[in-house]
Structures are given as C-alpha cells and as structure tokens.
Design a protein around this motif. Structure first.
Motif, short mmCIF file in Angstrom:
data_model
loop_
_atom_site.label_atom_id
_atom_site.label_comp_id
_atom_site.label_asym_id
_atom_site.label_seq_id
_atom_site.Cartn_x
_atom_site.Cartn_y
_atom_site.Cartn_z
N VAL A 129 0.85 -1.19 0.00
CA VAL A 129 0.00 0.00 0.00
C VAL A 129 0.89 1.24 0.00
O VAL A 129 1.66 1.47 0.94
N PRO A 230 -3.25 0.87 -3.62
CA PRO A 230 -3.05 -0.55 -3.30
C PRO A 230 -2.44 -1.30 -4.48
O PRO A 230 -3.07 -1.47 -5.53
N TYR A 302 -8.29 1.41 2.68
CA TYR A 302 -6.91 1.24 3.15
C TYR A 302 -6.47 2.37 4.07
O TYR A 302 -5.36 2.37 4.57
#
Length: 303
Positions: A129, A230, A302
């Motif tokens: 990430v 991501p 995320y």
C-alpha cells in the motif's frame, strides 16, 4: 472489503451432466501455460525495490519474488517442474494491454488495483500500500495541490497519478500544466532540470529515486498524500481458477509470516546493485492487509 480466505484448489469439479471437468482446462491461463510449456512474467526495468534490473540485467525485486513463488506453485499444480519462465519488459503504458491480450501471464511490477483497471484485467490480493505524493526541491513553498495552481507539474504516462492530476486539475480549476514522462526517470528529469516545480508519484518510488541520486538532499517529499495506492499482481480477467492459485500463494505468505522476511529484505536492508537501504518499516495499512487479505480496489478501505 473483499476478503480472500485462502485458495482451495478445485481438483475436480462436477459438470451439470455429472462428468468430471479438468480444472486446468477451465483456466485459460493455466491451459495456455501448460500447452506452451512457459509462463510469462511482465517486469519493470527501473522500479526498485519492486521490479528492476540488477548488474547482470536480470529482473529482481519484491514483486518479482512474489511472482516467482507463484511460478513454483504453478509448476507443482501442473506437475511441470521444468516449466520455463519467460521475462518480458513492460512499461506503464504496455503492462495492462499485454495482460489483457494474454501475452503476459503475471504482471510483476508496481501496478495499482483500481475499479477502472478491473474492467480489462484482474488483480491478486493487495501486496503493498503506497500513497501518491509530490517531490519538490528544498525550499519550495509547495505543500499541497493548491500551491500548484498555474504551475508545471511532472508525472508519468498511464499511471494513477496522471489520472488524478487531470481529474483534480479540471474539477478544481487549478490551471496546472501537466507534463508527462514516458517513465518515472523521464518524469523526474522534468523536475531535476527545472521544467516542472513538482513530480507527482507514489511515495515509495519517490523515496527510492531520491536514494539513488548523487545529491539526495536536493529533493524532498511533501507530507500531504494525494491518493492511496493498493498495489497487486496483475493477471487476466475471468479466470477464477488462476486467481485462486495466485491469491492462495500470497495469502500463504501472509499467514506463514514469510512476508515479513521478504519485506525486510527489500525495504529494510541494503538492496543491489548499490546497497541502498530504504529503511521503510511496514505501514499500518499493509499490516492490516497481511492480517486480513483483500483484493479491494477502493482506496478508502486502506486509510
């Protein structure tokens, strides 16, 4: 958030007529690999520490290592221990088309999983990430997008960064002049030579680029993130069997804890060819992915 809870291999699946179906034949990728006797990996030649060339001009990196684990499993599943590996250089512009048309079986680079890209290709569970940020010269007054109003900004073609800049430029009427390099190094040179006041790209790639410069202190990364990115291994769409295999390998890396040694090797240790150490501890976002694997493309999940 889409969770991947493992990759149970469907050894034999019953058809509606009750006949056994060969799972390999139900996977276009595996059938192609078996028939050709070769699996093709797409790699980037200058995206350390994910995918780049060593002194012998061989692809190495974090993404390459993950893909090679997948190759080992493909060899086992196909009972082809001598399966050949073909390495094919791809760029930000060619990587997705080569996946979509089946030329490349796995794209082992620095590719963000997005909803738009999922229309033409598929992605494994997330492997890293990142966050897109701005690189500037020391002493620059640029702290965020508003400071780029009316200014020339560099980025790379066919990336999520250039898509974000174009969309934001239009929606916020910033009047930025967006300059695109064919690759990250060309885009960086636009900043280095003064043709751009900032270079927008993923922070891990910016940090790696700065570390390789003779005058690393001549550049700095702006704190404010632009987007969340991501990363995942790219593969062809509509091949659930192959995706389960790829996801299963990555999830096994997470569950066994092997991912931590792999991560330390590429992000917290000296890496070839120059022995640069990025000194990047695993982010909280990636720790969450390791604990709960996901192939979600929504960046909000995320944060």
């Amino acid at each position: 958030m889409a969770l991947c809870l493992g990759a149970a291999w469907p050894a034999w699946a019953a058809t509606a007529a009750g006949r056994a179906e060969d799972p390999i034949q139900s996977s276009p990728a595996l059938a192609k690999i078996r028939d050709a006797g070769v699996i093709t990996l797409g790699y980037r030649d200058s995206s350390p520490p994910f995918s780049y060339l060593d002194r012998q001009r061989q692809p190495i990196g974090y993404s390459i290592d993950i893909c090679l684990r997948v190759v080992d499993e493909v060899r086992r599943r196909l009972a082809m221990p001598t399966l050949d590996v073909r390495l094919m250089a791809v760029s930000s512009a060619t990587r997705l088309p080569l996946l979509a048309n089946g030329t490349v079986d796995l794209e082992c680079g620095v590719t963000t999983n997005t909803a738009e890209r999922n229309k033409s290709v598929a992605f494994s569970v997330t492997t890293f990430v990142a966050a897109s940020r701005l690189m500037v010269r020391p002493g620059s007054s640029i702290r965020g997008l508003e400071d780029l109003r009316g200014q020339p900004v560099a980025t790379t073609v066919a990336t999520t960064s250039i898509q974000f800049l174009h969309t934001t430029n239009e929606s916020r009427q910033l009047g930025m002049k967006i300059l695109a390099g064919l690759d990250d190094l060309e885009a960086f040179r636009l900043l280095a030579t003064g043709r751009a006041v900032a270079f927008a790209m993923d922070d891990v790639l910016l940090k790696s680029m700065i570390a390789t410069q003779p005058e690393a202190a001549a550049y700095q990364i702006v704190e404010e993130p632009l987007t969340v990115e991501p990363y995942a291994i790219g593969l062809r769409r509509d091949d659930a069997v192959f995706k389960r295999l790829v996801d299963g390998v990555i999830v096994d890396l997470f569950r066994s804890g092997a991912i931590h040694a792999l991560y330390r090797n590429w992000f917290q240790s000296p890496i070839p060819p120059k022995g640069i150490n990025l000194q990047m501890p695993m982010s909280e976002a990636l720790k969450r992915v390791v604990a709960n694997p996901t192939d979600a493309s929504d960046p909000r999940l995320y944060r």
